[in-house]
Design an enzyme around this catalytic site. Structure first.
Site, PDB file in Angstrom:
ATOM      1  N   SER A 107     -50.436 -21.708  -9.572  1.00 25.46           N
ATOM      2  CA  SER A 107     -49.896 -22.021  -8.243  1.00 25.46           C
ATOM      3  C   SER A 107     -48.737 -23.012  -8.260  1.00 25.46           C
ATOM      4  CB  SER A 107     -51.017 -22.537  -7.339  1.00 25.46           C
ATOM      5  OG  SER A 107     -51.689 -23.635  -7.939  1.00 25.46           O
ATOM      6  N   GLU A 123     -48.436 -32.477   8.563  1.00 28.55           N
ATOM      7  CA  GLU A 123     -49.199 -33.589   8.006  1.00 28.55           C
ATOM      8  C   GLU A 123     -49.403 -33.285   6.528  1.00 28.55           C
ATOM      9  OE1 GLU A 123     -51.955 -31.256   7.060  1.00 28.55           O
ATOM     10  OE2 GLU A 123     -51.524 -30.937   9.169  1.00 28.55           O
ATOM     11  N   LYS A 145     -46.258 -23.274  -2.107  1.00 27.71           N
ATOM     12  CA  LYS A 145     -46.274 -23.773  -0.731  1.00 27.71           C
ATOM     13  C   LYS A 145     -45.046 -23.344   0.083  1.00 27.71           C
ATOM     14  CE  LYS A 145     -49.489 -27.583  -0.689  1.00 27.71           C
ATOM     15  NZ  LYS A 145     -49.981 -27.706  -2.095  1.00 27.71           N
TER      16      LYS A 145
END
Ligand SMILES: *Cc1c(COP(=O)(O)O)cnc(C)c1O
Length: 400
Positions: A384, A117, A95
């Protein structure tokens, strides 16, 4: 194969063959156009690219290894399995690649304040991290229910200096947090940047998130050529909104012999309502400003979804994935909660790596698939994220 490379760049309205776009009121369309224009201007400049690469290398910890999982491969007795180790990035997942890119874009645009968010909290933590690094004000919207379920991530964000707003409308989950963030940006767009966490939402987000995550695929392609002297046969990644998958896939989109496989969460089973297999069970519809595949009820409202991994628990998916599905360039498979936990534990035991539950969906499919293939085949699985954040969930699922 009907796919052609130019399809992965959307048209000027942000459409990938009918998916994507900007389904927004005019005031928000203007905000999106400002971001798209700024991005077009800087994206290929050496200044921006050098700055991004500097932070990728020195802050995120890139490049990440492409690791040959030799013991796992031997035990499964089929195709060779390589793991792209995004779990080794700072903050424990892919991320931050996207956060770094968007924060630098925000700075270039002269914005002083970042909003985001978050559902599970992982994107909130990554955003708070980036905002702290650049001394920017940061507010994270989170449904009140999610703030309760993800207490530790709320505290992490606060430690990093972010303000966390618990949204008390609707179901008090991610969708309501998105609405609150959109309201904020309409009011405050002059000094504020809305940092979107996956390859979803209105144009230009799917495009810029694709670009910032494409570092995964670029590295993986170079690394597999170094190690195997050939391209992989399969590239496999889990799909929530689709950012880690599009990052890996982008490295191989033009290599038509590399098969791309996205793995969605089948939760408690595809024949129950408790899953979030958007591509497998959904239909096209509009969610959060874009037309994509969507899990919806008879009235066209987004369905309530379930997955053991909070990061996959989303009724929509990115526009580019919707296009890749319809053109047949990528296929989308699923893994259940149980298969995911089994795969997670297997990787722990055989390779000494605790994978995130999201990533364990991709592993679960790869572990089923690899034994059906010849030993000379090569699979890359995108790992990931790391699983430390999920230990308490796994603890509820199995007793060891
Ligand atoms: C958030 C998250 C995902 C899901 O998001 P995508 O945008 O689909 O990549 C997958 N894996 C990990 C580790 C995550 O934190």
């Amino acid at each position: 194969m009907t796919y052609m490379p130019e399809f992965s760049i959307p048209d000027t309205e942000g459409y990938y063959q009918g998916f994507g776009g900007m389904y927004l009121p005019d005031e928000l369309k203007n905000v999106m156009r400002e971001i798209a224009d700024a991005y077009e201007k800087i994206k290929d400049t050496p200044e921006f690219q050098n700055e991004l690469n500097y932070y990728f290398k020195n802050y995120v910890g890139r490049e990440t290894p492409l690791y040959f999982a030799e013991r796992l491969t031997k035990e499964l007795g089929g195709a060779k399995i390589y793991l792209k180790r995004e779990d080794l990035c700072h903050t424990g997942a892919h991320k931050l690649n996207n956060v770094m890119g968007q924060i630098l874009l925000a700075r270039y645009m002269g914005k002083k304040r970042i909003i985001a968010e978050t559902g599970a909290g992982q994107h909130g933590v990554a955003t708070a991290t980036g905002a702290a690094l650049f001394g920017m004000k940061c507010r994270i919207y989170m449904g009140e229910e999610d703030t309760k379920r993800q207490e530790l991530n709320v505290f992490r964000m606060k430690m990093l200096g972010a303000e966390v707003v618990a949204v008390k409308k609707g179901q008090r989950t991610l969708t309501d947090a998105v609405d609150a963030a959109l309201e904020d940006i309409v009011q405050n767009y002059k000094d504020t940047f809305y940092l979107v966490g996956s390859a979803v939402g209105p144009h230009p987000y799917p495009m810029i998130v694709h670009d910032f995550q494409s570092v995964i695929g670029k590295e993986a392609r170079r690394q597999i050529l170094e190690q195997e002297h050939r391209l992989p046969d399969y590239a496999i990644a889990c799909v929530g909104g689709g950012s880690n998958a599009i990052g890996l896939f982008s490295g191989f989109l033009n290599d038509k012999d590399v098969r791309l496989i996205g793995v969605e969460a089948a939760g408690k089973g595809l024949d129950t309502p408790e899953h979030c297999a958007t591509m497998t069970k959904g239909k096209p519809g509009v969610l959060h400003g874009a037309r994509t595949y969507l899990l919806q009820d008879e009235n066209g409202n987004p369905s309530l979804t379930h997955s053991i991994s909070a990061g996959l628990d989303y009724p929509g998916v990115g526009a580019e994935h919707s296009m890749l599905k319809d053109t047949g360039r990528a296929i989308y498979e699923t893994a259940t909660d149980q298969e995911t936990v089994d795969a997670c534990l297997k990787l722990c035991r055989v390779e000494g790596i605790i994978p995130a539950l999201e990533s364990s969906h991709a592993l679960a499919y790869a572990m089923k698939f690899a034994p059906t293939l010849d030993k000379d085949k090569v699979i890359i699985v995108n790992l990931s994220g790391r699983g430390d954040k999920d230990v308490h969930i796994i603890q509820q699922y199995v007793s060891l």
